[in-house]
Motif scaffolding. Structure first.
Motif, PDB file in Angstrom:
ATOM      1  N   THR A   1       0.842  -1.189   0.000  1.00 31.39           N
ATOM      2  CA  THR A   1       0.000   0.000   0.000  1.00 31.39           C
ATOM      3  C   THR A   1       0.880   1.244   0.000  1.00 31.39           C
ATOM      4  OG1 THR A   1      -1.907   1.045   1.090  1.00 31.39           O
ATOM      5  CG2 THR A   1      -0.196   0.144   2.529  1.00 31.39           C
ATOM      6  N   THR A   2       0.267   2.406   0.112  1.00 36.97           N
ATOM      7  CA  THR A   2       0.997   3.676   0.115  1.00 36.97           C
ATOM      8  C   THR A   2       0.566   4.519   1.309  1.00 36.97           C
ATOM      9  OG1 THR A   2      -0.677   4.694  -1.305  1.00 36.97           O
ATOM     10  CG2 THR A   2       1.222   3.676  -2.389  1.00 36.97           C
ATOM     11  N   GLY A   3       1.286   5.616   1.522  1.00 39.83           N
ATOM     12  CA  GLY A   3       0.914   6.555   2.578  1.00 39.83           C
ATOM     13  C   GLY A   3       1.207   6.078   3.979  1.00 39.83           C
ATOM     14  N   VAL A   4       2.209   5.229   4.131  1.00 42.93           N
ATOM     15  CA  VAL A   4       2.526   4.614   5.421  1.00 42.93           C
ATOM     16  C   VAL A   4       3.659   5.367   6.110  1.00 42.93           C
ATOM     17  CG1 VAL A   4       3.311   2.493   6.560  1.00 42.93           C
ATOM     18  CG2 VAL A   4       1.737   2.371   4.605  1.00 42.93           C
TER      19      VAL A   4
ATOM     20  N   ILE B   1       0.868   2.373  10.626  1.00 47.07           N
ATOM     21  CA  ILE B   1       0.164   3.648  10.739  1.00 47.07           C
ATOM     22  C   ILE B   1       0.292   4.367   9.405  1.00 47.07           C
ATOM     23  CG2 ILE B   1      -0.011   5.839  11.971  1.00 47.07           C
ATOM     24  CD1 ILE B   1       1.464   4.561  14.309  1.00 47.07           C
ATOM     25  N   LYS B   2      -0.799   4.931   8.938  1.00 51.02           N
ATOM     26  CA  LYS B   2      -0.760   5.742   7.722  1.00 51.02           C
ATOM     27  C   LYS B   2      -0.541   7.213   8.080  1.00 51.02           C
ATOM     28  CE  LYS B   2      -2.526   4.257   3.984  1.00 51.02           C
ATOM     29  NZ  LYS B   2      -3.384   3.937   2.819  1.00 51.02           N
ATOM     30  N   ASN B   3      -0.247   8.007   7.082  1.00 48.80           N
ATOM     31  CA  ASN B   3       0.063   9.422   7.312  1.00 48.80           C
ATOM     32  C   ASN B   3      -1.077  10.185   7.981  1.00 48.80           C
ATOM     33  OD1 ASN B   3       2.573   9.077   6.096  1.00 48.80           O
ATOM     34  ND2 ASN B   3       1.819   9.623   4.065  1.00 48.80           N
ATOM     35  N   ASN B   4      -2.299   9.701   7.832  1.00 52.81           N
ATOM     36  CA  ASN B   4      -3.457  10.359   8.453  1.00 52.81           C
ATOM     37  C   ASN B   4      -3.712   9.890   9.876  1.00 52.81           C
ATOM     38  OD1 ASN B   4      -4.482   7.821   8.060  1.00 52.81           O
ATOM     39  ND2 ASN B   4      -6.095   8.420   6.628  1.00 52.81           N
ATOM     40  N   GLY B   5      -2.803   9.071  10.433  1.00 52.58           N
ATOM     41  CA  GLY B   5      -2.935   8.589  11.806  1.00 52.58           C
ATOM     42  C   GLY B   5      -3.809   7.365  11.962  1.00 52.58           C
TER      43      GLY B   5
ATOM     44  N   LEU C   1      -8.365   1.752  13.575  1.00 52.18           N
ATOM     45  CA  LEU C   1      -8.776   3.095  13.976  1.00 52.18           C
ATOM     46  C   LEU C   1      -8.593   4.028  12.790  1.00 52.18           C
ATOM     47  CD1 LEU C   1      -7.260   3.518  17.559  1.00 52.18           C
ATOM     48  CD2 LEU C   1      -9.653   3.187  16.988  1.00 52.18           C
ATOM     49  N   SER C   2      -9.438   5.028  12.691  1.00 47.89           N
ATOM     50  CA  SER C   2      -9.412   5.916  11.525  1.00 47.89           C
ATOM     51  C   SER C   2      -8.445   7.080  11.678  1.00 47.89           C
ATOM     52  CB  SER C   2     -10.811   6.444  11.248  1.00 47.89           C
ATOM     53  OG  SER C   2     -11.297   7.195  12.360  1.00 47.89           O
ATOM     54  N   SER C   3      -8.009   7.391  12.909  1.00 47.05           N
ATOM     55  CA  SER C   3      -7.117   8.539  13.097  1.00 47.05           C
ATOM     56  C   SER C   3      -6.523   8.520  14.501  1.00 47.05           C
ATOM     57  CB  SER C   3      -7.880   9.851  12.887  1.00 47.05           C
ATOM     58  OG  SER C   3      -8.901   9.994  13.856  1.00 47.05           O
ATOM     59  N   GLY C   4      -5.534   9.393  14.714  1.00 48.28           N
ATOM     60  CA  GLY C   4      -5.037   9.670  16.053  1.00 48.28           C
ATOM     61  C   GLY C   4      -3.955   8.773  16.595  1.00 48.28           C
ATOM     62  N   VAL C   5      -3.482   7.780  15.837  1.00 48.38           N
ATOM     63  CA  VAL C   5      -2.465   6.852  16.338  1.00 48.38           C
ATOM     64  C   VAL C   5      -1.080   7.378  15.990  1.00 48.38           C
ATOM     65  CG1 VAL C   5      -1.600   4.482  16.292  1.00 48.38           C
ATOM     66  CG2 VAL C   5      -4.060   4.920  16.111  1.00 48.38           C
ATOM     67  N   THR C   6      -0.188   7.383  16.976  1.00 46.88           N
ATOM     68  CA  THR C   6       1.156   7.927  16.775  1.00 46.88           C
ATOM     69  C   THR C   6       2.275   6.911  16.944  1.00 46.88           C
ATOM     70  OG1 THR C   6       1.261   8.612  19.105  1.00 46.88           O
ATOM     71  CG2 THR C   6       0.430  10.230  17.513  1.00 46.88           C
ATOM     72  N   GLU C   7       2.055   5.873  17.759  1.00 42.62           N
ATOM     73  CA  GLU C   7       3.087   4.867  18.008  1.00 42.62           C
ATOM     74  C   GLU C   7       2.451   3.487  18.030  1.00 42.62           C
ATOM     75  OE1 GLU C   7       6.340   5.356  18.319  1.00 42.62           O
ATOM     76  OE2 GLU C   7       6.282   7.554  18.324  1.00 42.62           O
TER      77      GLU C   7
END
Length: 300
Positions: free
Chosen positions: A179-182, A195-199, A227-233
């Motif tokens: 995939t892309t955007g990782v 994690i993707k660039n959008n979290g 999860l759709s967003s907000g993940v950092t680690e």
């Protein structure tokens, strides 16, 4: 663990097959000489501040990269300079150099180091996988995952449970794009998180103990969004997974027989359960353990 002894650190490595000791001499000014470290199954790796890569321990598949299969009770130099990151899991190791090139050594039975040779499952010296463009990587039991500078995610090696996420269970002896955007990647025994660039948080592979956190026990051969967003680690243990959100909260899912999820139980969790409500900056997962760092510098 490490103990201070007459200006030296003693590093003790213990696992099912070996208990080995080595001593790493500190600089005269007592400044740390290691900038990053990782460990596989009975072997450990260290990057010094000069960019050199060192290894110690089990070497039965050539995972120390010294051209032999001799177990090493003392540190051996693998690469002289320019190493920025190292990742190891079972019997293979990958490392990244400052020019973006990716290298590997050790067990290659399923193509986890690419360039698979059907006549040999052992890569005894560092072999180049990509000549440039790699920014991060992670390794599982017998699979490897790679992020390139364009955010594309690539996988190779064992794929029996779909851990590569390419829509199949076919082992891959050379890297295939997933995939892309990782932005970040983590590998467990037979599962993968990214994690993707959008979290957003995604997972694939083995899911018998709900380590993917998607409320099922179904193995996933393509990435499923957790999860759709907000993940950092993120971090992946043997059959559990943990992650940190942008509010500093810590979450976990999967197998919990030793309390590795940190939720004061031994109950397996099929979806993420909250462990800390805030203040967590970094998390790492071991075989059946979890360690995390808080923003105040405390280690848990």
């Amino acid at each position: 663990n490490a103990t201070r002894d007459s200006g030296e650190y003693e590093i003790r490595i213990s696992n099912d097959f070996a208990v080995l000791k080595t001593k790493a001499i500190l600089n005269e000014n007592d400044s740390a000489i290691f900038s990053q470290a990782d460990s596989g199954h009975g072997s450990s790796y260290f990057i010094k501040s000069d960019g050199s890569l060192w290894g110690v321990g089990l070497n039965d598949y050539g995972q120390l990269g010294d051209g032999t299969t001799t177990t090493r009770p003392n540190l051996v130099k693998i690469m002289d300079s320019n190493v920025t990151k190292v990742a190891a899991y079972y019997h293979h190791c990958l490392f990244l150099k400052s020019d973006g090139s990716l290298w590997g050594m050790g067990r290659n039975y399923y193509g986890e180091i690419s360039n698979h040779d059907s006549n040999s499952s052992k890569v005894l010296t560092p072999t180049q996988i990509f000549s440039s463009g790699v920014t991060d990587m992670a390794v599982g039991f017998h699979h490897s995952m790679i992020i390139k500078s364009d955010g594309s995610l690539w996988g190779m090696g064992l794929n029996a449970h779909g851990q590569l996420g390419d829509g199949s269970t076919i082992n891959r002896t050379s890297p295939v794009q997933i995939t892309t955007g990782v932005s970040k990647i983590a590998c467990g025994y037979h599962h993968t998180l990214f994690i993707k660039n959008n979290g957003s948080l995604w997972a694939m592979g083995h899911n018998e103990y709900s380590q993917l956190g998607d409320t099922t026990t179904t193995h996933r051969i393509t990435p499923v969004q957790i999860l759709s967003s907000g993940v950092t680690e993120i971090a992946a243990g043997n059959i559990h997974s943990v992650f940190v959100k942008n509010d500093g909260s810590l979450w976990s899912m999967g197998y919990n027989d030793k309390g590795q999820l940190g939720d004061a139980s031994n109950t397996t969790r099929s979806s993420p359960v909250n462990v800390e409500s805030s203040g967590v900056s970094k998390v790492e997962a071991g075989y059946r353990s979890t360690t995390y760092l808080k923003t105040n510098g405390s280690l848990w």
